[in-house]
Design a protein around this motif. Sequence first.
Motif, PDB file in Angstrom:
ATOM      1  N   ILE A  22      -8.816  -7.861 -10.091  1.00  0.00           N
ATOM      2  CA  ILE A  22      -9.827  -7.150  -9.364  1.00  0.00           C
ATOM      3  C   ILE A  22      -9.509  -5.727  -9.552  1.00  0.00           C
ATOM      4  N   MET A  23     -10.511  -4.701  -9.395  1.00  0.00           N
ATOM      5  CA  MET A  23     -10.207  -3.524  -9.234  1.00  0.00           C
ATOM      6  C   MET A  23     -11.245  -2.950  -8.155  1.00  0.00           C
ATOM      7  N   MET A  24     -10.925  -1.976  -7.321  1.00  0.00           N
ATOM      8  CA  MET A  24     -11.827  -1.291  -6.463  1.00  0.00           C
ATOM      9  C   MET A  24     -11.233   0.026  -5.985  1.00  0.00           C
ATOM     10  N   ASN A  25     -12.189   0.584  -5.477  1.00  0.00           N
ATOM     11  CA  ASN A  25     -11.892   2.089  -4.681  1.00  0.00           C
ATOM     12  C   ASN A  25     -11.912   1.767  -3.278  1.00  0.00           C
ATOM     13  N   ALA A  26     -10.913   2.569  -2.420  1.00  0.00           N
ATOM     14  CA  ALA A  26     -10.784   2.132  -1.021  1.00  0.00           C
ATOM     15  C   ALA A  26     -10.563   3.476  -0.204  1.00  0.00           C
ATOM     16  N   PRO A  27     -10.753   3.659   0.997  1.00  0.00           N
ATOM     17  CA  PRO A  27     -10.081   4.681   1.586  1.00  0.00           C
ATOM     18  C   PRO A  27      -8.627   4.568   1.778  1.00  0.00           C
ATOM     19  N   GLN A  28      -7.685   5.580   1.600  1.00  0.00           N
ATOM     20  CA  GLN A  28      -6.363   5.516   1.839  1.00  0.00           C
ATOM     21  C   GLN A  28      -5.990   4.875   3.202  1.00  0.00           C
ATOM     22  N   LYS A  29      -6.823   5.080   4.286  1.00  0.00           N
ATOM     23  CA  LYS A  29      -6.331   4.677   5.640  1.00  0.00           C
ATOM     24  C   LYS A  29      -6.446   3.167   5.657  1.00  0.00           C
ATOM     25  N   SER A  30      -7.263   2.690   4.738  1.00  0.00           N
ATOM     26  CA  SER A  30      -7.763   1.155   4.877  1.00  0.00           C
ATOM     27  C   SER A  30      -6.710   0.206   3.990  1.00  0.00           C
ATOM     28  N   VAL A  31      -5.809   0.918   3.175  1.00  0.00           N
ATOM     29  CA  VAL A  31      -4.943   0.138   2.412  1.00  0.00           C
ATOM     30  C   VAL A  31      -3.956  -0.807   3.075  1.00  0.00           C
ATOM     31  N   PRO A  32      -3.365  -0.606   4.371  1.00  0.00           N
ATOM     32  CA  PRO A  32      -2.645  -1.704   5.185  1.00  0.00           C
ATOM     33  C   PRO A  32      -3.708  -2.968   5.038  1.00  0.00           C
ATOM     34  N   LYS A  33      -4.865  -2.498   5.695  1.00  0.00           N
ATOM     35  CA  LYS A  33      -5.759  -3.666   6.092  1.00  0.00           C
ATOM     36  C   LYS A  33      -6.155  -4.569   4.839  1.00  0.00           C
ATOM     37  N   ILE A  34      -6.530  -3.714   3.771  1.00  0.00           N
ATOM     38  CA  ILE A  34      -6.769  -4.366   2.501  1.00  0.00           C
ATOM     39  C   ILE A  34      -5.795  -5.221   2.068  1.00  0.00           C
ATOM     40  N   LYS A  35      -4.449  -4.855   2.010  1.00  0.00           N
ATOM     41  CA  LYS A  35      -3.352  -5.639   1.375  1.00  0.00           C
ATOM     42  C   LYS A  35      -3.236  -6.714   2.145  1.00  0.00           C
ATOM     43  N   ASP A  36      -3.438  -6.908   3.820  1.00  0.00           N
ATOM     44  CA  ASP A  36      -3.445  -8.155   4.226  1.00  0.00           C
ATOM     45  C   ASP A  36      -4.840  -9.033   3.999  1.00  0.00           C
ATOM     46  N   ILE A  37      -5.685  -8.315   3.522  1.00  0.00           N
ATOM     47  CA  ILE A  37      -6.706  -9.276   3.299  1.00  0.00           C
ATOM     48  C   ILE A  37      -6.680  -9.828   1.726  1.00  0.00           C
ATOM     49  N   ILE A  38      -6.333  -9.222   0.766  1.00  0.00           N
ATOM     50  CA  ILE A  38      -6.260  -9.788  -0.476  1.00  0.00           C
ATOM     51  C   ILE A  38      -5.208 -11.043  -0.647  1.00  0.00           C
ATOM     52  N   PRO A  39      -5.463 -12.240  -0.935  1.00  0.00           N
ATOM     53  CA  PRO A  39      -4.552 -13.176  -1.172  1.00  0.00           C
ATOM     54  C   PRO A  39      -4.020 -13.021  -2.697  1.00  0.00           C
ATOM     55  N   GLU A  64     -14.073  -2.800   4.977  1.00  0.00           N
ATOM     56  CA  GLU A  64     -12.972  -1.894   5.055  1.00  0.00           C
ATOM     57  C   GLU A  64     -13.107  -0.678   4.161  1.00  0.00           C
ATOM     58  N   GLY A  65     -14.488  -0.592   3.677  1.00  0.00           N
ATOM     59  CA  GLY A  65     -14.840   0.675   2.849  1.00  0.00           C
ATOM     60  C   GLY A  65     -14.681   0.413   1.457  1.00  0.00           C
ATOM     61  N   ALA A  66     -14.204  -0.614   0.885  1.00  0.00           N
ATOM     62  CA  ALA A  66     -14.059  -0.825  -0.568  1.00  0.00           C
ATOM     63  C   ALA A  66     -15.271  -0.753  -1.275  1.00  0.00           C
ATOM     64  N   THR A  67     -15.339  -0.021  -2.325  1.00  0.00           N
ATOM     65  CA  THR A  67     -16.630   0.195  -3.341  1.00  0.00           C
ATOM     66  C   THR A  67     -16.128   0.161  -4.780  1.00  0.00           C
ATOM     67  N   ASN A 120     -10.088  12.251  -5.295  1.00  0.00           N
ATOM     68  CA  ASN A 120     -10.403  12.287  -3.975  1.00  0.00           C
ATOM     69  C   ASN A 120      -9.246  11.999  -3.090  1.00  0.00           C
ATOM     70  N   GLU A 121      -8.384  13.078  -2.571  1.00  0.00           N
ATOM     71  CA  GLU A 121      -7.258  12.463  -1.917  1.00  0.00           C
ATOM     72  C   GLU A 121      -7.415  11.529  -0.898  1.00  0.00           C
ATOM     73  N   GLU A 122      -8.456  11.406  -0.215  1.00  0.00           N
ATOM     74  CA  GLU A 122      -8.657  10.236   0.785  1.00  0.00           C
ATOM     75  C   GLU A 122      -8.993   9.033   0.547  1.00  0.00           C
ATOM     76  N   MET A 123      -8.978   8.908  -1.135  1.00  0.00           N
ATOM     77  CA  MET A 123      -9.395   7.637  -1.731  1.00  0.00           C
ATOM     78  C   MET A 123      -8.224   6.972  -2.656  1.00  0.00           C
ATOM     79  N   VAL A 124      -8.195   5.978  -2.750  1.00  0.00           N
ATOM     80  CA  VAL A 124      -7.409   5.398  -3.829  1.00  0.00           C
ATOM     81  C   VAL A 124      -7.966   4.181  -4.723  1.00  0.00           C
TER      82      VAL A 124
END
Length: 293
Positions: A224-241, A278-281, A253-257
């Motif tokens: 899986i590959m995605m772009n997401a806001p930097q601030k959402s990384v902790p929550k996305i880590k919790d979501i992804i199994p 959580e803003g993943a695109t 864009n420094e606000e995105m990873v």
Amino acid sequence: MQRTADSDTSLRIAIQKSGRLTDKTIDLLKGIGLRFDDYKRNLMVKCRNFDVELLLIRDDDIPEYVQDGVCDLGFVGANVTAETGADVTVLRDLDYGVCRLSLAARKNGSIQKAEDFEGKTIATSYPNLTRQFFEEREISANIVTISGAVEIAPRLEVADAICDLVSTGNTLKANGLEELETILESETQLVRTNKELSQGKKRLIEKFLQRIDGHQQAGRSRYIMMNAPQKSVPKIKDIIPSLNSPTVMPLANEEMVAIHTVIPIDEFWIVMEKLKAEGATGIVILPIESMIL
């Protein structure tokens, strides 16, 4: 059958010569990197890039060949091994050739449950398993052994009911039968002889199993590959199994990873909406050919 001079280090593996498991077993072997000549015209096939020899035989014979040490490993349905009662060790369940051994009788007939088989005649290609089922329930039934086309036995008045393998159930319906009770759940298994093996063979089996495990895990996983806001990384880590911690990489864009990871395919659609929330695109899902675990 005489073993070759290099039998202390090479493996002989029994597979079905032709039938419902053959093509999928060959696909599995090719999927783990084994290369060999046309198997359809030979009873014995030597792999070109792995110290393995394939023996193509009737599936009913595989458990006995493995039990007696003629073959070191075998790919065979659990139903066949259980019916023969062969003394072998199951190394892996392989998730294909899935079916069940079931009792079936005429739809809306007098037989509706196990107790109704008392005194009845059952046609089957699996007399041992069928007999064991009724003996455990202290039901007296007459078992008639038939090879092939078991489902037409009631129409020919050869038997009152049948015990046969069922996948979709369409064959039963086409013959006016309904499935009543499952005796055994079955799938293809990799079995090993219980005869003593050389250290060379044991090491080769370990390598063989590593390849199979990686191939099976890859089939159940997706990259899986995605772009997401930097601030959402902790929550996305919790979501992804994920199998391991995801890879997080900076973008222009420094606000995105960018986030890359491997997840079980069965769970992807469950978490996708949460990721989007959580803003993943730009979520991309890719198949994996194999994995090293």
